[in-house]
Design an enzyme around this catalytic site. Sequence first.
Site, PDB file in Angstrom:
ATOM      1  N   CYS A 131       0.870  -1.321  -0.079  1.00 12.82           N
ATOM      2  CA  CYS A 131      -0.052  -0.066   0.078  1.00 12.82           C
ATOM      3  C   CYS A 131       0.913   1.267  -0.077  1.00 12.82           C
ATOM      4  O   CYS A 131       1.407   1.579   1.234  1.00 12.82           O
ATOM      5  CB  CYS A 131      -0.984   0.013   1.210  1.00 12.82           C
ATOM      6  SG  CYS A 131      -1.784   1.412   1.446  1.00 12.82           S
ATOM      7  N   CYS A 134      -0.494   3.930   2.229  1.00 15.92           N
ATOM      8  CA  CYS A 134      -0.572   3.933   3.642  1.00 15.92           C
ATOM      9  C   CYS A 134       1.268   4.168   4.074  1.00 15.92           C
ATOM     10  O   CYS A 134       1.402   4.769   5.037  1.00 15.92           O
ATOM     11  CB  CYS A 134      -0.674   2.561   4.133  1.00 15.92           C
ATOM     12  SG  CYS A 134      -1.959   1.793   3.403  1.00 15.92           S
ATOM     13  N   ASP A 135       2.182   3.604   3.231  1.00 11.85           N
ATOM     14  CA  ASP A 135       3.406   3.485   3.737  1.00 11.85           C
ATOM     15  C   ASP A 135       4.645   4.514   2.782  1.00 11.85           C
ATOM     16  O   ASP A 135       5.543   4.619   3.142  1.00 11.85           O
ATOM     17  CB  ASP A 135       4.121   2.223   3.475  1.00 11.85           C
ATOM     18  CG  ASP A 135       3.097   1.385   4.316  1.00 11.85           C
ATOM     19  OD1 ASP A 135       2.604   1.809   5.705  1.00 11.85           O
ATOM     20  OD2 ASP A 135       2.995  -0.046   4.052  1.00 11.85           O
TER      21      ASP A 135
END
Length: 309
Positions: A131, A134-135
């Site tokens: 992701c 997300c990261d």
Amino acid sequence: MEKVVIIGTGCAGLTAALYTARANLNPLVLTGCMPGGLLTTTSIVENFPGFPEGIDGYEMMTRMQKQAERFGARIQFSTLESVDTSKYPFILTIDGEKVEAETVIIASGAGHRHLGLGSEHLLEKKGVTYCATCDGALPMFRNQPVVVVGGGDSACEEAMYLTRFASVVYLVHRRDSLRASKVMAARALTHKKIQPIWNTVVTDILDVKQDKVTGIRLKSLETGAESQIDCTGVFVAIGHVPNTQVFKGIITMDEDGYIIPTKGSSTNVPGIFVAGDCSDRVYRQAITAAGMGCAAAIDAERYLAAMNQ
Ligand code: NAP
């Protein structure tokens, strides 16, 4: 006893929740381990009708939840452990508790597919991720080369997002053309920070000994030549697998675990309906999942009406 239990809070689950709530069925909606579903990990959703400027995936799902709750849907942060369909009402085990349900709507979505490399597993969260939204902004990826694996819309989206942080984004794909939609593919391939690597697979992620990602090993499917590139991150975007394990042996599914509806949203078990990515290997869009959620809600409502006649 519950009239309707909905498994999942992605587009399919929350649309089913909205419709069954408006039908006064007071649905219980289980989030599973990913409230809001995979769309919460998308940066911007540009193809959901009604949002001409696009909408952040997380915001869209938050709004869908609020809309369902407004009409009485009860969203519960819990996971379905098992289903007993040998009795009616069905018995669901939810975080250790037994719950009786007259109808169930399975909208459990799909999770990320993995490459299946030992090093991928060992380096997960240490540079290997599924992701970018997300990261991607983590310090370890800033001004560093990173790799995205895959050739679909997700891979293109991840690669585009990572151009904000990384020095270069290698897009490693096993064929010589992208599967992604034309608009996404064109965007990715014309970006100056994105470098495609065609006809190539990742054979290993380095370096397990250092306990962090330092590079990948590649193999050309054309020539068989092996190579290595340095990177600090590997973003795997090679599709999804349906989250249907808990229904195995109970609900009819294909060899990959996608639930096969019998008629409309009905499954082989009367009173259990299905919607969204866990039964859709063709379209897999937010809007189609929402449409399927609506259909499942209407089918569940009609089933209950017929049972109570
Ligand atoms: P996808 O369309 O199934 O693409 C998966 C990609 O990964 C394919 O290019 C496939 O290669 C490759 N792949 C699969 N297994 C692999 C393996 N073991 N090793 C290496 N490569 C592998 O999945 P997706 O990109 O996640 O998209 C899923 C659905 O969501 C699609 O319908 C897509 O349109 C939609 N989506 C839409 C948006 C958007 O519109 N904003 C964003 C994301 C996703 P091959 O091409 O050779 O099969």
